[in-house]
Scaffold this motif. Structure first.
Motif, PDB file in Angstrom:
ATOM      1  N   UNK A  36      35.415  47.229  44.271  1.00 46.20           N
ATOM      2  CA  UNK A  36      36.181  46.955  45.489  1.00 46.20           C
ATOM      3  C   UNK A  36      37.615  46.562  45.152  1.00 46.20           C
ATOM      4  N   UNK A  37      38.476  46.622  46.161  1.00 49.49           N
ATOM      5  CA  UNK A  37      39.861  46.198  45.982  1.00 49.49           C
ATOM      6  C   UNK A  37      39.943  44.714  45.642  1.00 49.49           C
ATOM      7  N   UNK A  38      38.977  43.926  46.095  1.00 49.22           N
ATOM      8  CA  UNK A  38      38.973  42.496  45.796  1.00 49.22           C
ATOM      9  C   UNK A  38      38.639  42.236  44.330  1.00 49.22           C
ATOM     10  N   UNK A  39      37.745  43.040  43.787  1.00 47.95           N
ATOM     11  CA  UNK A  39      37.421  42.936  42.357  1.00 47.95           C
ATOM     12  C   UNK A  39      38.633  43.392  41.536  1.00 47.95           C
ATOM     13  N   UNK A  40      39.285  44.481  41.978  1.00 48.42           N
ATOM     14  CA  UNK A  40      40.510  44.931  41.287  1.00 48.42           C
ATOM     15  C   UNK A  40      41.549  43.811  41.246  1.00 48.42           C
ATOM     16  N   UNK A  41      41.755  43.158  42.388  1.00 46.13           N
ATOM     17  CA  UNK A  41      42.748  42.084  42.460  1.00 46.13           C
ATOM     18  C   UNK A  41      42.372  40.932  41.521  1.00 46.13           C
ATOM     19  N   UNK A  42      41.130  40.542  41.519  1.00 43.89           N
ATOM     20  CA  UNK A  42      40.683  39.457  40.633  1.00 43.89           C
ATOM     21  C   UNK A  42      40.883  39.842  39.171  1.00 43.89           C
ATOM     22  N   UNK A  43      40.596  41.092  38.828  1.00 43.25           N
ATOM     23  CA  UNK A  43      40.745  41.542  37.446  1.00 43.25           C
ATOM     24  C   UNK A  43      42.213  41.590  37.061  1.00 43.25           C
ATOM     25  N   UNK A  44      43.059  42.079  37.955  1.00 43.74           N
ATOM     26  CA  UNK A  44      44.507  42.089  37.699  1.00 43.74           C
ATOM     27  C   UNK A  44      45.018  40.689  37.397  1.00 43.74           C
ATOM     28  N   UNK A  45      44.566  39.733  38.205  1.00 42.36           N
ATOM     29  CA  UNK A  45      45.013  38.350  38.019  1.00 42.36           C
ATOM     30  C   UNK A  45      44.467  37.749  36.726  1.00 42.36           C
TER      31      UNK A  45
END
Length: 179
Positions: free
Chosen positions: A79-88
């Motif tokens: 999900x986009x939320x997992x992508x965001x968490x991984x980016x951070x």
């Protein structure tokens, strides 16, 4: 699996473009970069080991792709939320210059035929799509084996010459002339 000469499927996905939750998410679809070459690469899962090395390597070459009128899209079934968490979380992903697209419904991976049936995730696939939406290069490796973004750039250079390019040809070298 869709291959060279076939139309790249239509898509509409959410992409992560920054680490700021207020403007991290943007919609992307088949028309988002109309008239440009597209480099679309898939990775199996976020928060893994091989994937960030490839994603960061594509990021380092983003200017080179942009100089060739190409946009880069990275895609996984997370999900986009997992992508965001991984980016951070992952230093080398924090300032990616291209969107991380979420194919959580597995529509694009399924349409392309790169959904790994056993693992239920995207295969490690890469496509070069020309400005008319035609696949000009398709490349898939084993889930455990990283790919070479430099090779993708080399192939883009060769495709953009619209000439015959010999083995290991590099930008600036002579192309072949048909007799």
């Amino acid at each position: 699996m869709l291959g060279v000469g076939q139309k790249f499927p239509q898509f509409s996905l959410t992409g992560v473009v920054s680490n700021d939750l207020n403007n991290a998410f943007q919609p992307f679809d088949s028309n988002s970069s109309a008239g440009k070459w597209k480099i679309v690469f898939f990775w199996p899962k976020d928060f893994t080991f091989v994937c960030p090395t490839e994603i960061a390597a594509f990021g380092k070459l983003n200017k080179e792709f942009a100089d060739r009128d190409a946009v880069v899209y990275g895609v996984s079934t997370d999900s986009e939320f997992v992508h965001l968490a991984w980016r951070k979380d992952k230093e080398e992903l924090r300032n990616l210059p291209f969107p991380m697209l979420s194919d959580i419904k597995r529509e694009l991976t399924s349409a392309l035929g790169v959904l790994d049936a056993e693992a239920g995730v995207a295969q490690r696939a890469t496509y070069i799509v020309d400005p008319q939406g035609v696949i000009r290069f398709a490349y898939v490796t084993d889930l455990n084996v990283g790919r070479s973004p430099e090779e993708v750039l080399r192939v883009l250079d060769a495709l953009q010459t619209d000439e015959l390019c010999p083995c290991n040809w590099k930008k600036g070298e002579d192309t072949l002339q048909a007799a």
